[in-house]
Enzyme design. Structure first.
Site: not given
Ligand code: IMP
Length: 431
Positions: A13, A16, A38, A40-41, A230, A245, A305, A310
């Protein structure tokens, strides 16, 4: 050398999307190499805001080829939803978007598997996004129960695969739920196949061998921009494991996740926020569980996103950024969301940790050690001025310039861009 990579140097986040959007004007391809829906852009064009979680940011520009590489995990309904919502917003998506036939498919049972283990009251939750990312990558590496996007296009084959996979998944999910206290849902192979054959019909025109497509682009002298999904601290190998992740978000993921050798990448741009945020669980040494953290969350609109959760907010952690700057091979950094800090009387920068009573000058990337780290801070004066209209470094108050300079010194990298607001124009370009 034709390729550039944009990578976040914190826990994601870092905004980017804005940098990729700015750079995509000068690139022929924008390519995602890891993650799935997963990510969010958020991209802001004047009064219009676009939120993408699976499609590359380049898809907003029809002249740019947007590519979902083989290292991405794809949930077909989400793919089609994003295509449809862009079309509804007047942004046509057609042969400017491709998805690798080697990318892996996320099915509803992946999300169920994740829901069951994340919902368990056994303290093992990782705080994931619930998008089926981890279970899909587990299947990819395990091989036996995985399905690639290319396989969706062969109806008989897909039915046969799902007849084999789904009963196993039902047994697995029931077994996992047995200890979790979460009621498991069972899946019918035929129903899953019918549903996904429907998606496949619409996805077919987008599916191709993207590795071949990118190599043809390189041979024709095209410019490629790689977009990490990520932040680097969520990288499966080098992040704060296990609170990471399931893919390689560092530029090391490019070769495996697209088939483009890393020697083609000539420029790596590291993106940092002027502070730090994190979603989900895991250690976060500079977290602010107080009114300052709350203020940063509110002013910075720090809510996920993808999930709306939060975000946890804290001071800039130079230990973490120096670590990821090194691992990513970043050539320069962009400092985002500097405007969010306006009005804070003083700003702290973490310049070291104390681990079990001993001062250390490195980032321990295992969660169990990182959670014992106590940050050592340096304090700089804040500024009160609204900086969102600044367009040159000289427009910034002296305290803001000093803060940016210190981030640059601590990260050991020069600053290429300072962002003072979400819009494309709210950008100070130093190079
Ligand atoms: P997963 O990718 O859904 O398996 O989540 C693993 C960890 O990565 C968790 O703490 C998520 O909140 C975090 N995460 C995954 N994608 C993002 C992203 O795009 N931004 C911020 N955190 C992410």
């Amino acid at each position: 050398m034709p390729a550039t990579c944009v990578v976040g140097l914190q826990w994601g986040d870092e905004a980017k999307g804005k940098i990729v959007d700015l750079l995509s004007d000068d690139h022929d391809f924008v390519v995602r190499y890891n993650g799935g829906a997963n990510a969010g852009h958020t991209i802001v064009w004047g009064s219009r805001t676009f939120r993408l979680s699976l499609l590359p940011t380049g898809v907003l520009k029809p002249a740019v080829k947007s590519v979902i590489g083989n290292g991405v995990v794809v949930y077909p309904p989400r793919f089609l939803e994003e295509v449809d919502s862009l079309a509804a917003a007047g942004i046509p998506v057609g042969d400017n978007l491709t998805v690798s036939d080697h990318a892996h498919v996320i099915f509803p049972y992946h999300m169920e598997e994740e829901r069951v283990v994340e919902g368990a009251s056994d303290g093992g939750a990782l705080g994931t996004t619930g998008r089926g990312i981890g279970p899909c990558y587990q299947d990819k590496v395990g091989r036996r129960f995985a399905v690639r996007v290319g396989e969706l296009l062969d109806e008989d084959h897909l039915r046969e695969r799902l007849q084999f996979i789904v009963p196993y998944k039902n047994r697995l999910i029931t077994a996992l739920a047995g200890t979790s206290g979460v009621a498991p849902k069972a899946f019918d192979p035929k129903q899953v196949a019918d549903e996904f054959i429907g998606y496949a019909g619409r996805m077919r025109p987008f599916v191709t061998d993207t590795s071949r497509q990118l190599h043809a682009g390189l041979a024709a002298g095209k410019n490629i921009l790689f977009e990490a999904a990520q932040g680097s601290l969520l990288d499966v190998d080098h992040g704060s494991y296990p609170y990471v992740t399931s893919s390689s978000s560092l530029p090391s993921g490019i070769w495996g996740g697209t088939g483009v050798p890393s020697r083609q990448v000539a420029r790596i741009i590291g993106v940092v926020k002027a502070y730090t945020t994190r979603v989900g669980r895991g250690p976060f040494p500079t977290e602010l569980a107080d009114a300052t953290g709350e203020r940063i969350r509110k002013v910075g609109r720090e809510f996920g996103t993808v999930t709306g959760r939060p975000r946890r907010c804290g001071w800039f952690d130079a230990m973490a950024v120096r670590y990821t700057a090194q691992l990513s091979g970043a050539d320069e950094i962009t400092v985002m969301l500097l405007d969010v800090l306006s009005g804070l009387p003083e700003l702290k920068l973490c310049v070291g940790y104390t681990l079990d009573g001993v001062d250390i000058d490195y980032f321990p990337s295992d969660a169990y050690r990182l959670e014992r780290c106590v940050p050592r801070y340096e304090t700089l004066p804040g500024w009160v001025e609204d900086i969102s209209t600044c367009r040159t470094l000289a427009d910034l108050p002296a305290a803001a310039r000093r803060y940016v300079d210190r981030i640059s010194e601590l990260a050991g990298l020069s600053v290429a861009v300072v962002s003072v607001g979400p819009d494309r124009d709210q950008t100070i370009r130093l190079r």
